[in-house]
Design an enzyme around this catalytic site. Structure first.
Site, PDB file in Angstrom:
ATOM      1  N   GLY A   1       0.771  -1.226   0.000  1.00 47.27           N
ATOM      2  CA  GLY A   1       0.000   0.000   0.000  1.00 47.27           C
ATOM      3  C   GLY A   1       0.803   1.278   0.000  1.00 47.27           C
ATOM      4  N   HIS A   2       1.938   1.307   0.698  1.00 49.96           N
ATOM      5  CA  HIS A   2       2.597   2.599   0.911  1.00 49.96           C
ATOM      6  C   HIS A   2       3.454   3.054  -0.264  1.00 49.96           C
ATOM      7  CE1 HIS A   2       6.809   1.295   2.104  1.00 49.96           C
ATOM      8  NE2 HIS A   2       6.161   0.143   2.116  1.00 49.96           N
TER       9      HIS A   2
ATOM     10  N   THR B   1      -7.630 -10.327  13.763  1.00 53.67           N
ATOM     11  CA  THR B   1      -8.587  -9.308  13.355  1.00 53.67           C
ATOM     12  C   THR B   1      -7.981  -8.418  12.274  1.00 53.67           C
ATOM     13  OG1 THR B   1      -9.540  -9.282  15.573  1.00 53.67           O
ATOM     14  CG2 THR B   1     -10.031  -7.402  14.153  1.00 53.67           C
TER      15      THR B   1
ATOM     16  N   CYS C   1      15.106  -0.323   3.417  1.00 52.22           N
ATOM     17  CA  CYS C   1      15.319  -1.470   4.298  1.00 52.22           C
ATOM     18  C   CYS C   1      16.804  -1.692   4.595  1.00 52.22           C
ATOM     19  CB  CYS C   1      14.717  -2.726   3.676  1.00 52.22           C
ATOM     20  SG  CYS C   1      12.925  -2.634   3.442  1.00 52.22           S
TER      21      CYS C   1
END
Length: 378
Positions: free
Chosen positions: A201-202, A238, A324
């Site tokens: 997503g980012h 969740t 990273c």
């Protein structure tokens, strides 16, 4: 002037994405597994998000699993899928230019008895079809090669590689890390023919901490976690609904503008490369230009860290390798067998659809000034 050219590391979250996340936090905040009204509303949001991501991939919702991001999806693809492959075929093909999430997972597979072939990128940073074909054997059961290099923007011929395995009638499960290509370059899981694909997503103006793994129907995945029945019992826990809602909105916003954004960014890439050659003597363009979203350059004889500090003083954010790596040398440029002075002077510029021509000119001018000051100081 502030210029953010580190979009290959992460992107600015769009306003509509923030709104979608806020709505999930404050309004549709039920647990998707709950059966009451609020739970059903959250479940509907989850289903809509899965459909949005699946549609963008050219997949079905049942083939999309939400994860915490690209690293988890890469790990799950390699370790989860490899566990379910035939025990009598334990050869995997990857490359020395992959993201650390793939390289570390491949190293783990070696400890479990897998024989891993690490292909070397060519001088343009690509893994060639020929090198892949030469590495294939009757024992090859798995392959993992990224679609777009996160450090040079080189695009690998994933579709041709998959077709090569079919042509030779080899049953090879193929995974591609498509994080840097998703919603930027035109492709689908069907056009590539892969069985597994990682997206995040980012990198597309969505939130951090969310991504997805595509797993084609019939691909067996061992769960990495154990617990409830979320994500069809493959990834219990969740669901992170605010992040998933934001990811979905980022995908939705990119679908209609992907082509136009690509044209804008390609113009910026070409402008930057042209101005660099004119204004910064001795500078080298290392990227092949496959994906214009990433421009890798080098000023041999200079140090990346020093150049970055000079640029930061002028409000410019760039990097020298993957975030990273936390400032370490680029293992991708090392794998390309570039000279040490080229690697030590490398910078990675990451554009986005919101980058501008004025920012490019400002960046090149300030880089030229920094190089001039450092040259005179020496």
């Amino acid at each position: 002037m502030t210029v953010y050219f580190d979009n290959a590391s992460t992107t600015q979250v769009r306003d509509d994405v923030v709104h979608a996340m806020t709505s999930a936090l404050r309004e549709t905040y039920g647990n998707p597994s709950s059966t009451h009204t609020m739970g059903r509303a959250a479940k509907s949001m989850l289903d809509d998000a899965r459909q949005t991501v699946a549609s963008a991939l050219g997949a079905t919702p049942e083939e999309v699993y939400f994860t915490s991001g690209g690293t988890e999806a890469d790990n799950w693809a390699l370790l989860g899928a490899a566990e379910a492959l035939p025990k009598n075929r334990r050869h995997m093909i990857t490359s020395s230019a992959e993201h650390a999430a793939v390289l570390k997972s491949a190293e783990a597979l070696e400890k479990f008895g897998w024989r891993v072939t690490y292909l070397t990128p060519d001088e343009n940073g690509r893994i060639t079809l020929q090198s892949f074909a030469d590495a294939l054997t009757d024992e090859t059961a798995f392959a993992s090669l990224m679609l777009v290099s996160n450090e040079t923007g080189a695009v690998n011929p994933i579709g041709e590689m998959v077709r090569e395995t079919k042509r030779r009638r080899l049953d090879v499960l193929f995974h591609t890390d498509a994080v840097q290509g998703f919603m930027k370059l035109p492709f689908t899981v069907k056009s590539l023919g892969v069985g597994l694909m990682t997206v995040s997503g980012h990198k597309i103006h969505g939130p951090k901490g969310v991504g997805a793994l595509y797993a084609a129907k019939g691909v067996r995945l061992r769960p990495m976690l154990y617990g409830g029945t979320q994500e069809r019992s493959k990834r219990p826990g969740t669901e992170a609904m605010p992040a998933i809602a934001g990811f979905s909105e980022a995908v939705r916003g990119a679908v209609g503008s992907r082509g136009a954004a690509l044209e804008v960014v390609r113009a910026l890439y070409e402008q930057a490369a042209d101005e660099l050659r004119v204004k910064v003597p001795g500078a080298r363009v290392l990227s092949p230009g496959d994906s214009p979203y990433i421009l890798s350059i080098s000023l041999p004889g200079y140090k990346s860290e020093v150049l970055m500090n000079c640029l930061e003083a002028d409000g410019i954010c760039v990097s020298k390798s993957s975030a990273c790596k936390k400032g370490a040398r680029s293992h991708v440029l090392e794998a390309m067998n570039l000279p040490n002075d080229v690697i030590d002077g490398a910078l990675r510029i990451g554009f986005s659809r919101y980058s501008t021509a004025a920012e490019v000119s400002y960046f090149i001018d300030k880089l030229a000034e920094a190089a001039g000051r450092l040259r005179r100081a020496r």
